[in-house]
Scaffold this motif. Structure first.
Motif, PDB file in Angstrom:
ATOM      1  N   VAL A 102       1.034  -1.167   0.040  1.00  0.00           N
ATOM      2  CA  VAL A 102       0.003   0.052  -0.121  1.00  0.00           C
ATOM      3  C   VAL A 102       0.940   1.154  -0.070  1.00  0.00           C
ATOM      4  N   THR A 103       1.782   1.334   0.828  1.00  0.00           N
ATOM      5  CA  THR A 103       2.671   2.659   1.020  1.00  0.00           C
ATOM      6  C   THR A 103       3.534   2.617  -0.247  1.00  0.00           C
ATOM      7  N   LEU A 104       4.040   1.524  -0.742  1.00  0.00           N
ATOM      8  CA  LEU A 104       4.842   1.492  -2.040  1.00  0.00           C
ATOM      9  C   LEU A 104       3.994   2.108  -3.343  1.00  0.00           C
ATOM     10  N   ARG A 105       2.928   1.656  -3.355  1.00  0.00           N
ATOM     11  CA  ARG A 105       2.115   2.356  -4.446  1.00  0.00           C
ATOM     12  C   ARG A 105       1.703   3.745  -4.104  1.00  0.00           C
ATOM     13  N   ARG A 106       1.506   4.139  -3.032  1.00  0.00           N
ATOM     14  CA  ARG A 106       1.297   5.470  -2.722  1.00  0.00           C
ATOM     15  C   ARG A 106       2.503   6.416  -3.026  1.00  0.00           C
ATOM     16  N   LEU A 107       3.657   5.726  -2.742  1.00  0.00           N
ATOM     17  CA  LEU A 107       5.012   6.265  -3.090  1.00  0.00           C
ATOM     18  C   LEU A 107       5.087   6.305  -4.652  1.00  0.00           C
ATOM     19  N   ARG A 108       4.982   5.445  -5.349  1.00  0.00           N
ATOM     20  CA  ARG A 108       5.191   5.526  -6.929  1.00  0.00           C
ATOM     21  C   ARG A 108       4.163   6.425  -7.559  1.00  0.00           C
ATOM     22  N   LEU A 109       3.054   6.402  -7.053  1.00  0.00           N
ATOM     23  CA  LEU A 109       1.919   7.636  -7.463  1.00  0.00           C
ATOM     24  C   LEU A 109       2.415   9.056  -7.192  1.00  0.00           C
ATOM     25  N   MET A 110       2.927   9.206  -5.997  1.00  0.00           N
ATOM     26  CA  MET A 110       3.192  10.680  -5.612  1.00  0.00           C
ATOM     27  C   MET A 110       4.473  10.802  -6.375  1.00  0.00           C
ATOM     28  N   LEU A 111       5.521  10.200  -6.455  1.00  0.00           N
ATOM     29  CA  LEU A 111       6.630  10.432  -7.377  1.00  0.00           C
ATOM     30  C   LEU A 111       6.267  10.614  -8.692  1.00  0.00           C
TER      31      LEU A 111
END
Length: 281
Positions: free
Chosen positions: A70-79
């Motif tokens: 979950v946190t990795l997907r959010r990181l990928r989206l924000m970047l």
């Protein structure tokens, strides 16, 4: 006017940590030099940077505290959103500095080490390569000798009420986090990008200080670097006994406002050596 010489492949230079390794000085220098660098490199740091960059940095910190899908997907989206909004002139590179892209500082929010840094860096490199396929991504990591790094991190955390460990106990518990070589090896492998390792002890004696390591990685012309003004070191640590005094205050049951006022009263004379009190024996 002489023509500006540019690299064939613009370089995207990412300074992604680590904490307490001259990062504040680096970011102050980048901001001071930004206008002189603009013909070659755009500059971004969190302070005064776009909201999308701050969102990405927050996502990196969250991932370091709770690594998972979950946190990795959010990181990928924000970047990805940050990179999509990043506008560079033709041939212009990027200098980005934020220790947040190494995650939370060890000792904060339950984070024990920089174990999350390679995955964060790989996600950052992926976003930049998608946005700028013709550019070359490079990473810079500033480091520091373990004992000095542990003292500096302990002092930084002692400013906050949750740090109740004395310096010796903190150093014992977080000694593994100070051994950064395995993280650097993993970061290089995860990003498949050149990695410039810059020990603070070697960079601090250079005319421009540790920011010079970023300029080396960017391949800036020597004549441009020679014309940049040197800045005084930023965020230097006060006398070591203050960390002990702050920890003692953190251990007391007192209102937060009173604790902060007591810390401010101790810190003021330390920042103004004329009225510095004698160190406790």
């Amino acid at each position: 006017m002489a023509a500006v010489t540019r690299c064939n492949a613009p370089r995207l230079v990412i300074h992604a940590g680590f904490h307490k390794t001259g990062t504040t000085s680096i970011q102050a220098a980048l901001q001071a030099h930004a206008s002189q660098l603009s013909a070659h490199m755009a500059v971004q740091v969190l302070a005064g940077g776009p909201s999308a960059l701050r969102d990405a940095a927050q996502a990196a910190r969250q991932y370091s505290a709770r690594p998972g899908g979950v946190t990795l997907r959010r990181l990928r989206l924000m970047l990805r959103l940050w990179a999509e909004g990043l506008a560079l002139d033709p041939g212009q590179g990027l200098l980005l500095s934020s220790e947040d892209f190494a995650g939370h500082m060890p000792g904060n929010r339950g984070v024990q080490s920089y174990a999350a840094a390679p995955a964060i860096a790989a996600t950052l490199a992926e976003a930049l390569r998608q946005r700028f396929p013709a550019a070359e991504v490079r990473f810079v990591c500033t480091t520091r000798a373990p004992a000095a790094w542990l003292r500096s991190v302990h002092w930084q955390l002692a400013k906050h009420h949750h740090m109740t460990l004395d310096a010796a106990e903190f150093a014992r518990l977080y000694a593994p986090a100070a051994r950064m070589a395995p993280v650097l090896t993993a970061l290089r492998q995860a990003t498949d990008a050149p990695l410039h390792i810059a020990p603070l002890e070697a960079q601090a004696c250079r005319r421009l200080g540790p920011v010079a390591a970023l300029y080396d990685a960017a391949g800036l012309p020597p004549q441009l670097c020679a014309a940049l003004p040197a800045l005084a070191a930023a965020n230097t640590a006060p006398p070591g006994y203050l960390a002990q005094a702050f920890v003692a205050l953190n251990r007391q049951d007192m209102p937060p406002e009173a604790r902060q006022a007591a810390k401010a009263a101790l810190l003021h004379p330390a920042r103004n050596p004329v009225c510095l009190p004698p160190a406790p024996r």
